[in-house]
Motif scaffolding. Structure first.
Motif, PDB file in Angstrom:
ATOM      1  N   SER A 330     -23.356  45.334  -3.344  1.00  0.00           N
ATOM      2  CA  SER A 330     -22.910  46.513  -2.601  1.00  0.00           C
ATOM      3  C   SER A 330     -23.006  46.315  -1.094  1.00  0.00           C
ATOM      4  CB  SER A 330     -23.755  47.727  -2.999  1.00  0.00           C
ATOM      5  OG  SER A 330     -25.132  47.462  -2.758  1.00  0.00           O
ATOM      6  N   ALA A 331     -23.479  45.152  -0.667  1.00  0.00           N
ATOM      7  CA  ALA A 331     -23.610  44.899   0.767  1.00  0.00           C
ATOM      8  C   ALA A 331     -23.310  43.442   1.066  1.00  0.00           C
ATOM      9  CB  ALA A 331     -25.019  45.265   1.249  1.00  0.00           C
ATOM     10  N   ALA A 332     -22.762  43.215   2.250  1.00  0.00           N
ATOM     11  CA  ALA A 332     -22.561  41.860   2.766  1.00  0.00           C
ATOM     12  C   ALA A 332     -23.263  41.813   4.122  1.00  0.00           C
ATOM     13  CB  ALA A 332     -21.072  41.543   2.900  1.00  0.00           C
ATOM     14  N   PRO A 333     -24.595  41.665   4.120  1.00  0.00           N
ATOM     15  CA  PRO A 333     -25.356  41.833   5.365  1.00  0.00           C
ATOM     16  C   PRO A 333     -25.061  40.785   6.422  1.00  0.00           C
ATOM     17  CG  PRO A 333     -26.759  40.989   3.593  1.00  0.00           C
ATOM     18  CD  PRO A 333     -25.450  41.359   2.965  1.00  0.00           C
ATOM     19  N   HIS A 334     -24.740  39.558   6.029  1.00  0.00           N
ATOM     20  CA  HIS A 334     -24.447  38.523   7.015  1.00  0.00           C
ATOM     21  C   HIS A 334     -23.081  38.759   7.656  1.00  0.00           C
ATOM     22  CE1 HIS A 334     -27.922  36.138   5.715  1.00  0.00           C
ATOM     23  NE2 HIS A 334     -27.594  36.506   4.489  1.00  0.00           N
ATOM     24  N   SER A 335     -22.143  39.287   6.880  1.00  0.00           N
ATOM     25  CA  SER A 335     -20.818  39.613   7.408  1.00  0.00           C
ATOM     26  C   SER A 335     -20.821  40.935   8.155  1.00  0.00           C
ATOM     27  CB  SER A 335     -19.792  39.681   6.268  1.00  0.00           C
ATOM     28  OG  SER A 335     -19.753  38.479   5.556  1.00  0.00           O
ATOM     29  N   GLY A 336     -21.794  41.826   7.842  1.00  0.00           N
ATOM     30  CA  GLY A 336     -21.889  43.099   8.538  1.00  0.00           C
ATOM     31  C   GLY A 336     -21.064  44.200   7.918  1.00  0.00           C
ATOM     32  N   PHE A 337     -21.025  44.278   6.571  1.00  0.00           N
ATOM     33  CA  PHE A 337     -20.284  45.338   5.892  1.00  0.00           C
ATOM     34  C   PHE A 337     -21.144  45.938   4.787  1.00  0.00           C
ATOM     35  CE2 PHE A 337     -16.977  42.700   7.724  1.00  0.00           C
ATOM     36  CZ  PHE A 337     -16.094  43.633   8.249  1.00  0.00           C
ATOM     37  N   GLN A 338     -20.925  47.227   4.541  1.00  0.00           N
ATOM     38  CA  GLN A 338     -21.592  47.942   3.454  1.00  0.00           C
ATOM     39  C   GLN A 338     -20.544  48.654   2.617  1.00  0.00           C
ATOM     40  OE1 GLN A 338     -24.922  48.351   2.627  1.00  0.00           O
ATOM     41  NE2 GLN A 338     -25.785  47.093   4.293  1.00  0.00           N
ATOM     42  N   LYS A 339     -20.780  48.667   1.301  1.00  0.00           N
ATOM     43  CA  LYS A 339     -19.876  49.367   0.395  1.00  0.00           C
ATOM     44  C   LYS A 339     -20.665  50.436  -0.351  1.00  0.00           C
ATOM     45  CE  LYS A 339     -16.743  47.045  -2.034  1.00  0.00           C
ATOM     46  NZ  LYS A 339     -16.135  46.206  -3.111  1.00  0.00           N
ATOM     47  N   MET A 340     -20.075  51.632  -0.445  1.00  0.00           N
ATOM     48  CA  MET A 340     -20.675  52.758  -1.171  1.00  0.00           C
ATOM     49  C   MET A 340     -19.693  53.202  -2.242  1.00  0.00           C
ATOM     50  SD  MET A 340     -21.548  54.784   2.360  1.00  0.00           S
ATOM     51  CE  MET A 340     -22.523  56.126   1.675  1.00  0.00           C
ATOM     52  N   ALA A 341     -20.204  53.439  -3.448  1.00  0.00           N
ATOM     53  CA  ALA A 341     -19.325  53.864  -4.544  1.00  0.00           C
ATOM     54  C   ALA A 341     -20.054  54.863  -5.416  1.00  0.00           C
ATOM     55  CB  ALA A 341     -18.876  52.662  -5.371  1.00  0.00           C
ATOM     56  N   GLY A 342     -19.314  55.867  -5.859  1.00  0.00           N
ATOM     57  CA  GLY A 342     -19.876  56.868  -6.753  1.00  0.00           C
ATOM     58  C   GLY A 342     -18.835  57.900  -7.093  1.00  0.00           C
ATOM     59  N   GLY A 343     -18.836  58.363  -8.342  1.00  0.00           N
ATOM     60  CA  GLY A 343     -17.798  59.286  -8.772  1.00  0.00           C
ATOM     61  C   GLY A 343     -16.446  58.605  -8.655  1.00  0.00           C
ATOM     62  N   SER A 344     -15.511  59.251  -7.988  1.00  0.00           N
ATOM     63  CA  SER A 344     -14.190  58.653  -7.794  1.00  0.00           C
ATOM     64  C   SER A 344     -13.973  58.220  -6.351  1.00  0.00           C
ATOM     65  CB  SER A 344     -13.095  59.649  -8.202  1.00  0.00           C
ATOM     66  OG  SER A 344     -13.237  60.875  -7.501  1.00  0.00           O
ATOM     67  N   LEU A 345     -15.070  58.084  -5.586  1.00  0.00           N
ATOM     68  CA  LEU A 345     -14.989  57.704  -4.183  1.00  0.00           C
ATOM     69  C   LEU A 345     -15.533  56.297  -3.966  1.00  0.00           C
ATOM     70  CD1 LEU A 345     -16.243  60.993  -2.525  1.00  0.00           C
ATOM     71  CD2 LEU A 345     -14.004  59.994  -2.160  1.00  0.00           C
ATOM     72  N   GLU A 346     -14.930  55.588  -3.041  1.00  0.00           N
ATOM     73  CA  GLU A 346     -15.416  54.287  -2.623  1.00  0.00           C
ATOM     74  C   GLU A 346     -15.220  54.166  -1.121  1.00  0.00           C
ATOM     75  OE1 GLU A 346     -15.068  49.714  -4.198  1.00  0.00           O
ATOM     76  OE2 GLU A 346     -13.199  50.807  -3.839  1.00  0.00           O
ATOM     77  N   VAL A 347     -16.265  53.714  -0.434  1.00  0.00           N
ATOM     78  CA  VAL A 347     -16.247  53.604   1.023  1.00  0.00           C
ATOM     79  C   VAL A 347     -16.708  52.207   1.403  1.00  0.00           C
ATOM     80  CG1 VAL A 347     -17.121  54.538   3.204  1.00  0.00           C
ATOM     81  CG2 VAL A 347     -16.873  56.044   1.209  1.00  0.00           C
ATOM     82  N   ILE A 348     -16.019  51.586   2.346  1.00  0.00           N
ATOM     83  CA  ILE A 348     -16.497  50.353   2.949  1.00  0.00           C
ATOM     84  C   ILE A 348     -16.576  50.581   4.447  1.00  0.00           C
ATOM     85  CG2 ILE A 348     -14.206  49.268   3.145  1.00  0.00           C
ATOM     86  CD1 ILE A 348     -15.683  46.587   2.475  1.00  0.00           C
ATOM     87  N   ALA A 349     -17.704  50.165   5.057  1.00  0.00           N
ATOM     88  CA  ALA A 349     -17.967  50.465   6.458  1.00  0.00           C
ATOM     89  C   ALA A 349     -18.292  49.186   7.218  1.00  0.00           C
ATOM     90  CB  ALA A 349     -19.128  51.451   6.578  1.00  0.00           C
TER      91      ALA A 349
END
Length: 581
Positions: A330-349
Motif C-alpha cells: 500500500s506504500a512505495a516509500p522510496h518513490s514517495g507515494f501512498q495508496k489508500m483503498a477501501g469500499g469503492s474508493l481508491e486514492v494515490i497520493a
C-alpha cells in the motif's frame, strides 16, 4: 546558514539561499553548454567516425524480443503511403521518402528519426519489412554518417533499440549488401550511444539499448558491446531503480518503459548464452512490483511527474512475464507515494519531494497531488502532462494537478531561457522537505502529508486525508500554516492571497454544482454519482485539459476558493461521498 523552523519541526533555508542556488544552476548551465559544444565538434569529426566504425560488424546473432504491443495497422498505413507519428501526418505515397520531406512538427521529426514506425512495419509482415529496408536506406543516404539532430540523445537511443530488435526480421528480406549496411549502422550507432554524456537521466536506458545491440550483433564486435554496455548498466541500475521499484525520476510511466527495456535485454542475453547479472534480475522484479502498485482500479497507470496514464493492454504486456507476482503493497516509500483503498474508493497520493537536477527534467511542481478512483472510474486526476506535450511546461505547475495553489505562483517551476537550453527544463524551487504519516485501522486509513513547497510565501501546506471504508467516503482537510510564528503578525497590516484547492476531472467525468452553490455532483462513465461537499468560500467549475499521448483533451476542474493571510494561515475542508440512489 540561517534557518527557520516550522511548527512541524522542519528546518527551512533562509531566502538568500535562492540566489546562491540560481548562481549554481547558471554555472552548471555554462559548463553544460561548453561541454555540449565540444561534444558536437568531436562527434562530427573524422577520428570519432573512424573509432565507432571499428571493429567491423560480422553479422547478426540474437533476435531480441520487445514485449511492447506492436500495431500492424500502423505499418499498413505506412504501406498505403500515410505516416502518422506523434499527432502529425505525412502523406508520402507508397514510395515516398519522409527524410527528404519537411516534417509537420519537431515531435514528428524526433519520432521519425527514432524509428518509432519500425515495430509497426515489421509487424505488418514481409511487405512491411521490405518497405522498412527502403526507408532505412533513405535515412542512411542523408543522415548515416553524422547529423547533430539525428545522432543526438533524443533520437539515437530508441533508434538503436528498434534496429536491434528488428534486425533479424529485416535481414530475412534483405540482400547481402543491405544486411552489411544494417549491421554496420547498428554497430556504429550503438558505440556512439555509449559515448553520449548529455541527458544523464537517460544513461541507464542508453546502456540497455547498446547492450541489446551487442546481443543482436555476432562475433567479437557484439561481445565487446555487451561487455561495455553491461559495465555501464551496472554503474547506474541501482541508482535509477529504487528499492521499492520506482524510477528515480518518480515517473510511473518511466518505470514501465524501463521494465520493457530490461525484459528485452534479459531475453537477448539468454539467446546469447550470457547469464543476466543479479542487479538486472533484481531490477526487473522491483519494477514489476512497482507497476502493480501504480496500476489503479480503472486498469490504468497513475499519472505523475511526466508520466501518462498507460492503458491496460500495455500494462498487461509489461507484467506478462510474471502474471502471478506478489500483491502490491500500500506504500512505495522510496518513490514517495501512498495508496489508500477501501469500499469503492481508491486514492494515490504524491508524498515525496520532486527529483533534483537532471532527474527533474519531466518532474512537476505538484506536491501532495492525488488521483482518486471511484467505483473503478478515475474521476479526480491531473492534467497528465508528459514530455510528449511539447512546450506545454505550464502544465507542470501546481495548478495543473489536484492539489493546493496559493496566489499566482507555484510550488516550484521549470527552468527557462538559456539555463533550460543548456541543462534541460529542470524543476527548481520545489518542495525540499516532504513528510507523510500513515495510520491504518479497521475502519479506514489516515494519511497526513506536510511540505514546504510554499515557503516562498511563508506557508507550509498540510493535507490530511481519511478514507472511511465503512461509510465509503474520503474526507480531506487542506491547511496552510505560517512557517515562522509571530505573535504580533496578526495585528499588523492585512495581506491576503488567493487559496485554492483544485480537483481536475478526467475527460470522461462530468460535474455540476448543486443549488446550494457549494456541493458538486461528479459522475463518471458508470453513471454512479459522487458528492464533493466543502466549506470553501466559493466553488467553481472551470475548463481544463488532459493529455493523452501528448494530445490535449477537453476536461474540467473543480476549484474550491478561499483566501489566506500568510501571517495567520487558513484551511479548506472537503468530503467525497457516494450519492444515494
Amino acid at each position: 546558514m540561517a534557518v527557520k523552523r516550522s511548527a512541524h519541526g522542519f528546518k527551512f533555508p533562509a531566502p538568500r539561499l535562492a540566489s546562491r542556488a540560481r548562481g549554481r544552476v547558471l554555472w552548471k548551465a555554462l559548463n553544460a553548454e561548453l561541454g555540449a559544444h565540444a561534444a558536437r565538434e568531436w562527434f562530427g569529426s573524422g577520428p570519432h567516425r573512424l573509432l565507432i566504425a571499428l571493429p567491423r560488424a560480422e553479422g547478426l546473432a540474437a533476435r531480441p524480443h520487445d514485449p511492447r504491443p506492436a500495431d500492424p495497422a500502423h505499418g499498413k498505413k505506412i504501406l498505403a503511403g500515410v505516416m502518422s507519428l506523434d499527432g502529425g501526418t505525412l502523406r508520402l505515397g507508397v514510395d515516398g521518402d519522409p527524410f527528404d520531406t519537411a516534417s509537420p512538427s519537431r515531435r514528428f521529426a524526433v519520432s521519425l528519426h527514432r524509428l518509432d514506425w519500425l515495430p509497426g512495419l515489421v509487424a505488418a509482415g514481409p511487405d512491411g519489412a521490405r518497405r522498412a529496408l527502403r526507408l532505412l536506406d533513405d535515412w542512411r543516404r542523408v543522415f548515416g554518417k553524422w547529423n547533430a539532430f539525428s545522432w543526438g540523445p533524443d533520437c539515437i537511443e530508441r533508434r538503436v533499440f528498434h534496429l536491434a530488435c528488428a534486425a533479424k526480421t529485416l535481414a530475412a528480406e534483405a540482400s547481402d549488401a543491405e544486411i552489411a549496411d544494417l549491421t554496420r549502422d547498428l554497430a556504429r550507432q550503438a558505440r556512439h550511444l555509449l559515448e553520449i554524456k548529455a541527458s544523464p537521466e537517460r544513461g541507464l536506458e542508453r546502456a540497455v539499448a547498446a547492450t541489446i545491440a551487442g546481443c543482436a550483433l555476432a562475433g567479437k564486435p557484439g561481445e565487446r558491446l555487451i561487455d561495455r554496455g553491461l559495465k555501464a548498466l551496472l554503474r547506474q541500475i541501482d541508482r535509477m531503480v529504487l528499492a521499492d521499484g520506482g524510477h528515480a525520476t518518480r515517473s510511473p510511466e518511466a518505470g514501465v518503459e524501463l521494465l520493457f527495456d530490461l525484459l528485452t535485454l534479459d531475453d537477448a542475453l539468454g539467446q546469447r548464452g550470457r547469464p543476466a547479472p543479479e542487479p538486472l534480475s533484481r531490477a526487473i522484479d522491483r519494477l514489476s512490483t512497482a507497476t502493480r502498485f501504480f496500476t489503479l482500479e480503472d486498469g490504468h497507470l497513475a499519472a505523475f511527474h511526466g508520466g501518462e496514464a498507460v492503458g491496460p493492454k500495455r500494462i498487461a504486456a509489461a507484467l506478462a512475464h510474471d502474471a502471478n507476482g506478489p500483491r502490491p503493497l500500500s506504500a512505495a516509500p522510496h518513490s514517495g507515494f501512498q495508496k489508500m483503498a477501501g469500499g469503492s474508493l481508491e486514492v494515490i497520493a504524491d508524498c515525496g519531494r520532486p527529483p533534483l537536477g537532471p532527474l527533474s527534467v519531466h518532474a512537476c511542481a505538484q506536491p501532495a497531488a492525488v488521483e482518486i478512483v471511484c467505483a473503478k472510474d478515475r474521476l479526480i486526476t491531473s492534467c497528465g502532462w508528459s514530455p510528449e506535450a511539447a512546450g506545454a511546461h505550464a502544465f507542470r505547475l501546481s495548478d495543473a494537478a489536484s492539489t493546493v495553489s496559493v496566489g499566482e505562483g507555484s510550488a516550484g517551476r521549470p527552468l527557462s531561457g538559456f539555463r533550460a537550453r543548456a541543462l534541460g527544463p529542470w524543476l527548481v524551487d520545489g518542495a525540499t522537505q516532504v513528510e507523510a504519516q500513515r495510520h491504518d485501522d479497521v475502519g479506514g486509513v489516515w494519511l497526513d502529508i506536510v511540505h514546504d513547497g510554499w515557503r516562498h510565501v511563508g506557508l507550509t501546506h498540510t493535507r490530511r486525508l481519511f478514507l472511511d471504508a465503512v461509510a465509503d467516503e474520503l474526507r480531506g482537510e487542506d491547511s496552510l500554516t505560517p512557517i515562522a510564528a509571530d505573535p504580533g503578525a496578526a495585528e499588523g497590516p492585512r495581506r491576503y492571497l488567493p487559496f485554492t484547492v483544485r480537483f481536475h476531472l478526467h475527460p470522461e467525468a462530468r460535474a455540476s454544482i448543486a443549488r446550494d452553490g457549494k456541493s458538486v455532483l461528479i459522475r463518471g462513465p458508470n453513471t454512479i454519482g459522487w458528492w464533493l461537499r466543502n466549506d470553501a468560500v466559493d466553488v467553481a467549475i472551470a475548463p481544463s485539459a488532459h493529455f493523452d499521448h501528448g494530445l490535449a483533451r477537453k476536461a474540467g476542474q473543480i476549484v474550491l476558493k478561499s483566501q489566506v493571510r500568510p501571517e495567520v494561515g487558513a484551511k479548506i475542508r472537503w468530503k467525497l461521498t457516494r450519492a444515494e440512489g
